[in-house]
Scaffold this motif. Structure first.
Motif, PDB file in Angstrom:
ATOM      1  N   GLU A 276      -8.772   8.314   7.258  1.00 46.73           N
ATOM      2  CA  GLU A 276      -7.525   8.469   7.972  1.00 46.73           C
ATOM      3  C   GLU A 276      -7.530   7.667   9.262  1.00 46.73           C
ATOM      4  OE1 GLU A 276      -6.188  12.653   8.458  1.00 46.73           O
ATOM      5  OE2 GLU A 276      -6.079  12.405   6.296  1.00 46.73           O
TER       6      GLU A 276
ATOM      7  N   ILE B  47      -1.314   3.180  -5.273  1.00 46.42           N
ATOM      8  CA  ILE B  47      -0.671   2.276  -4.331  1.00 46.42           C
ATOM      9  C   ILE B  47      -1.242   0.898  -4.601  1.00 46.42           C
ATOM     10  CG2 ILE B  47      -0.205   1.767  -1.919  1.00 46.42           C
ATOM     11  CD1 ILE B  47      -0.652   4.650  -1.241  1.00 46.42           C
ATOM     12  N   HIS B 202       0.296   6.894   7.228  1.00 41.06           N
ATOM     13  CA  HIS B 202      -0.235   8.212   6.932  1.00 41.06           C
ATOM     14  C   HIS B 202       0.834   9.065   6.252  1.00 41.06           C
ATOM     15  CE1 HIS B 202      -2.778  11.682   7.572  1.00 41.06           C
ATOM     16  NE2 HIS B 202      -1.736  12.333   8.047  1.00 41.06           N
ATOM     17  N   LYS B 205       1.595   7.891   2.739  1.00 46.13           N
ATOM     18  CA  LYS B 205       0.525   8.271   1.818  1.00 46.13           C
ATOM     19  C   LYS B 205       0.624   9.752   1.448  1.00 46.13           C
ATOM     20  CE  LYS B 205      -4.170   6.619   1.240  1.00 46.13           C
ATOM     21  NZ  LYS B 205      -5.273   5.895   1.858  1.00 46.13           N
ATOM     22  N   GLN B 206       0.929  10.564   2.449  1.00 46.70           N
ATOM     23  CA  GLN B 206       1.102  12.008   2.196  1.00 46.70           C
ATOM     24  C   GLN B 206       2.234  12.270   1.215  1.00 46.70           C
ATOM     25  OE1 GLN B 206       1.621  13.740   6.075  1.00 46.70           O
ATOM     26  NE2 GLN B 206       0.068  15.278   5.639  1.00 46.70           N
ATOM     27  N   GLN B 208       3.460  10.219  -0.894  1.00 45.88           N
ATOM     28  CA  GLN B 208       3.081   9.677  -2.201  1.00 45.88           C
ATOM     29  C   GLN B 208       2.241  10.679  -2.982  1.00 45.88           C
ATOM     30  OE1 GLN B 208      -0.367   8.108  -2.575  1.00 45.88           O
ATOM     31  NE2 GLN B 208      -0.036   7.379  -4.667  1.00 45.88           N
ATOM     32  N   ARG B 209       1.325  11.343  -2.283  1.00 45.17           N
ATOM     33  CA  ARG B 209       0.467  12.322  -2.961  1.00 45.17           C
ATOM     34  C   ARG B 209       1.263  13.557  -3.371  1.00 45.17           C
ATOM     35  NH1 ARG B 209      -4.352  11.760   1.008  1.00 45.17           N
ATOM     36  NH2 ARG B 209      -5.269   9.842   0.242  1.00 45.17           N
ATOM     37  N   TYR B 215       3.524   3.256  -5.422  1.00 50.78           N
ATOM     38  CA  TYR B 215       4.060   2.261  -4.488  1.00 50.78           C
ATOM     39  C   TYR B 215       3.578   0.866  -4.842  1.00 50.78           C
ATOM     40  CZ  TYR B 215       4.933   5.882  -0.837  1.00 50.78           C
ATOM     41  OH  TYR B 215       5.361   6.950  -0.111  1.00 50.78           O
ATOM     42  N   TYR B 217       2.959  -2.043  -2.378  1.00 48.61           N
ATOM     43  CA  TYR B 217       2.917  -2.286  -0.935  1.00 48.61           C
ATOM     44  C   TYR B 217       2.690  -3.768  -0.702  1.00 48.61           C
ATOM     45  CZ  TYR B 217       0.977  -1.954   3.850  1.00 48.61           C
ATOM     46  OH  TYR B 217       0.719  -2.103   5.192  1.00 48.61           O
ATOM     47  N   PHE B 228      -4.771   1.546   3.027  1.00 51.74           N
ATOM     48  CA  PHE B 228      -3.632   2.176   2.386  1.00 51.74           C
ATOM     49  C   PHE B 228      -3.638   2.120   0.861  1.00 51.74           C
ATOM     50  CE2 PHE B 228       1.146   2.109   1.638  1.00 51.74           C
ATOM     51  CZ  PHE B 228       1.350   3.415   2.033  1.00 51.74           C
ATOM     52  N   THR B 229      -4.252   1.106   0.271  1.00 52.45           N
ATOM     53  CA  THR B 229      -4.035   0.860  -1.165  1.00 52.45           C
ATOM     54  C   THR B 229      -5.185   1.317  -2.062  1.00 52.45           C
ATOM     55  OG1 THR B 229      -5.004  -1.338  -1.050  1.00 52.45           O
ATOM     56  CG2 THR B 229      -2.660  -1.179  -0.637  1.00 52.45           C
ATOM     57  N   ASP B 230      -4.877   1.397  -3.351  1.00 52.26           N
ATOM     58  CA  ASP B 230      -5.894   1.694  -4.362  1.00 52.26           C
ATOM     59  C   ASP B 230      -6.300   0.434  -5.117  1.00 52.26           C
ATOM     60  OD1 ASP B 230      -5.776   4.588  -3.966  1.00 52.26           O
ATOM     61  OD2 ASP B 230      -3.757   4.388  -4.758  1.00 52.26           O
TER      62      ASP B 230
END
Lengths: 331, 333
Positions: A276, B47, B202, B205-206, B208-209, B215, B217, B228-230
């Motif tokens: 985070e 993401i 943040h 992402k929240q 999105q979950r 997404y 991005y 941020f991404t996967d």
């Protein structure tokens, strides 16, 4: 005080209690409010902060060109020991602006006129300031183009034929060719891609060495400052929050002002995986009606009662390290 | 339901260049090949980051996914269904499934609309909600999802009364209100102050979950992409040159272009002042109108050998696991 006077000899620019306010119908917006700092010969001073913190306004004040309703309402700007604030516009134009101190603007690539060739624009600017024969002017322009790593071919081109990086180099050459010793750079790399950004940063470092220049480098990006600035000045709400050397801010010990600390934590590191990212809740203060006490107190996580009542001044907490925070003074 | 929510197969977008008289006489037509054959698939609930410099085709790709641009070639699949060319009727349902968050929150909202109107508009267009009251409830829920609380207070405001970060939250709420499956976010934080940038990411992402969204991005910033991404896909001149898990791509880049990009990124650590940075790349990006033959990166590559410009362009191949690279010589460098 002995050390103080030795330092003074190196100073090319000194700002004392500078105030630039925008005098609107609703009251004075204190965009730059009583700030003092200096720039030493051959160094780069970085100025960082969020939008609206007064960093660009500071640069505009140093160039003596506040746009109305902005007005310098107090303080001194000493260049080579001479205060330029009381000077008339004619004097400034003849002796100071572009001659002693020049500026590379934000989005400078868009400063070039699309309808003239690069050569014509550079020539016009140069001959406006210097009475020069054409040949002499061309020689000088070519000399500075070489400094910024461009060939003379660009003189015949129009701005749209050049890439963003090349245009930025031309604007830098134009800021240099009247031979000022102080260069203000306002977000010179923000609009550029990372690779070009790195090249421009390399260029500025190189020029600093070759031409014995002093830079003020303004950006909102702490990561860029880490690679450019010898000293860093953090602004918040028109005031200076912290001034420290590169090592003091980015080194092991880290910055002292809670704002700088948290700004640094909010800057993502490429080579470190974090779950985070930290951020600073809230928003910058309204400068028309600034809060009482320390301007950062409503967003600060280590706030004390005193912070809400009294505004801290900038104090030297260790050599070359200045902080305006009550909490830092306690420990 | 397939595992991939979205697939692009050899997707292309060529923009024709206005012809000069000689071109007309010679019946010649040249193109700016903004996107020149990209293939990727986006898994449900991930993401997917599209990273690259300006002009690499990342935004054009995003616009094709949004159906704002018609592809020149290739295929697009949403949920296994071909959506490369669709009818106006299908487009309307498509727009409910795929939504977009734009870069500039100052320009993407009508300044004369209150936030409530900005968010209600998509509901009216798509005839969602029985009456005004019900729609207002939906608006309030969307605002709560993006943490603009209390929603009643923000609903009555005009866009100029919000900060950049709050506006981008409202823009995200607008994209969520039609319950899309898939959101295209084009540089959603590049105009937002550093201190609040992380806050927006943040929040995104929240959301999105919580809502199990997917997404795309789009960004030029590798540091936020890593956080941020996967999956990251690096684009260069209209093509994907490297793709994989962010950790693999950033810590062990295999394509020379990715290496140069990473070397160029500034980091907030001490001891870098006064050092000239070595970025392993030559020259500047060529025009997308004249793409070099062979590997399109070869004129700028420090490792290029004859095979790189004489042979055909390398396709993406698997390095290991989920890490792909399009470079003929990646094993040697």
């Amino acid at each position: 005080m002995v050390a103080e006077s030795a330092r003074e000899n190196k100073r090319v620019l000194e700002v004392k209690n500078l105030k630039l306010h925008y005098l609107t119908s609703q009251g004075a917006v204190k965009a730059v409010d009583d700030i003092s700092f200096c720039l030493n010969r051959g160094e780069t001073l970085g100025i960082v902060g969020e939008s609206g913190c007064g960093k660009t306004t500071t640069a505009v004040a140093l160039m003596m060109m506040p746009s109305p309703p902005g007005k310098i309402v107090g303080g001194q700007i000493l260049i080579e020991g001479k205060d330029i604030v009381p000077m008339t516009e004619t004097q400034i134009r003849k002796q100071i602006r572009w001659e002693k101190i020049s500026m590379v603007f934000q989005g400078a690539m868009n400063c070039l006129t699309p309808v003239y060739t690069i050569g014509k624009q550079m020539m016009e600017t140069l001959r406006e300031h210097r009475e020069m024969a054409k040949e002499e002017a061309i020689a000088r322009i070519e000399k500075y183009l070489a400094y910024v790593g461009l060939s003379r071919d660009v003189l015949k081109r129009y701005p749209h034929e050049l890439s963003g990086g090349m245009k930025q180099r031309i604007v830098i050459a134009m800021a240099l060719f009247l031979e000022p010793k102080i260069i203000l750079c306002d977000e010179p790399t923000t609009a550029l891609d990372v690779v070009v950004q790195a090249q421009i940063i390399n260029l500025l470092k190189d020029l600093k060495q070759q031409l014995d220049l002093s830079f003020i480098f303004i950006t909102h990006d702490l990561a860029t400052e880490a690679e450019v600035s010898d000293r860093l000045m953090v602004m918040y709400g028109g005031k200076i929050a912290e001034i420290g050397t590169n090592e003091q801010i980015y080194g092991k010990q880290g910055p002292m002002h809670p704002y700088t600390q948290r700004l640094l934590k909010a800057t993502p590191l490429l080579h470190e995986k974090v779950e985070e990212l930290a951020f600073i809740p809230g928003r910058p203060p309204d400068l028309l009606n600034p809060p009482k006490g320390c301007k950062f107190h409503d967003r600060c996580n280590v706030v004390m009662d005193r912070c809400k009542e009294e505004e801290p001044d900038l104090r030297e907490v260790e050599p070359d390290h200045f902080v305006s925070c009550w909490r830092c003074r306690e420990s | 339901m397939s595992e991939n929510i979205f697939e692009a197969k050899n997707l292309q977008k060529w923009f024709p260049v206005r012809r000069s008289i000689t071109d007309l006489l010679k019946r010649r037509q040249s193109y700016v090949k903004a996107v020149d054959g990209v293939t990727f698939s986006i898994r449900r609930g991930e993401i997917f980051g599209l990273v690259g410099e300006s002009g690499c085709g990342k935004t054009t790709t995003g616009k094709m996914l949004m159906k704002l641009l018609e592809p020149t070639g290739g295929q697009m699949l949403l949920d296994g269904q071909d959506v490369t060319h669709i009818t106006a009727e299908r487009l309307k349902t498509y727009r409910r499934e795929v939504q977009m968050v734009f870069q500039d929150p100052y320009a993407s909202m009508n300044p004369r609309f209150r936030i409530r109107d900005v968010l209600e508009e998509p509901l009216l267009i798509h005839k969602v909600g029985e009456d005004h009251q019900e729609r207002l409830k939906m608006v309030a829920r969307a605002l709560t999802e993006v943490r603009l609380q209390p929603p009643e207070e923000y609903m009555e405001r005009f866009p100029h009364m919000l900060s950049g970060g709050q506006r981008q939250r409202a823009a995200t709420a607008r994209s969520l209100i039609l319950n899309p499956k898939f959101i295209v976010a084009d540089e959603p934080v590049s105009m937002i102050d550093l201190s609040t940038r992380a806050e927006i990411l943040h929040m995104m992402k929240q959301v999105q979950r919580e809502l199990q969204l997917t997404y795309l991005y789009i960004t030029h910033d590798l540091s936020t992409a890593r956080y941020f991404t996967d999956t990251i896909a690096v684009m260069y001149l209209g093509r994907i040159v490297e793709m994989g898990d962010p950790d693999d791509v950033i810590d062990h880049p295999r394509h020379p272009y990715t290496m140069a990009l990473i070397a160029a990124v500034c980091e907030p650590v001490s001891g870098k002042v006064n050092r000239i940075k070595d970025v392993p790349i030559k020259g500047e990006v060529p025009s997308a109108q004249n793409i070099p033959r062979g590997c399109r990166f070869h004129p700028r590559c420090l490792y290029a050998k004859e095979e790189c410009w004489t042979q055909i362009e390398p396709e993406l191949e698997i390095v290991e696991g989920r890490h792909w690279v399009a470079c003929r010589r990646y094993k040697e460098i």
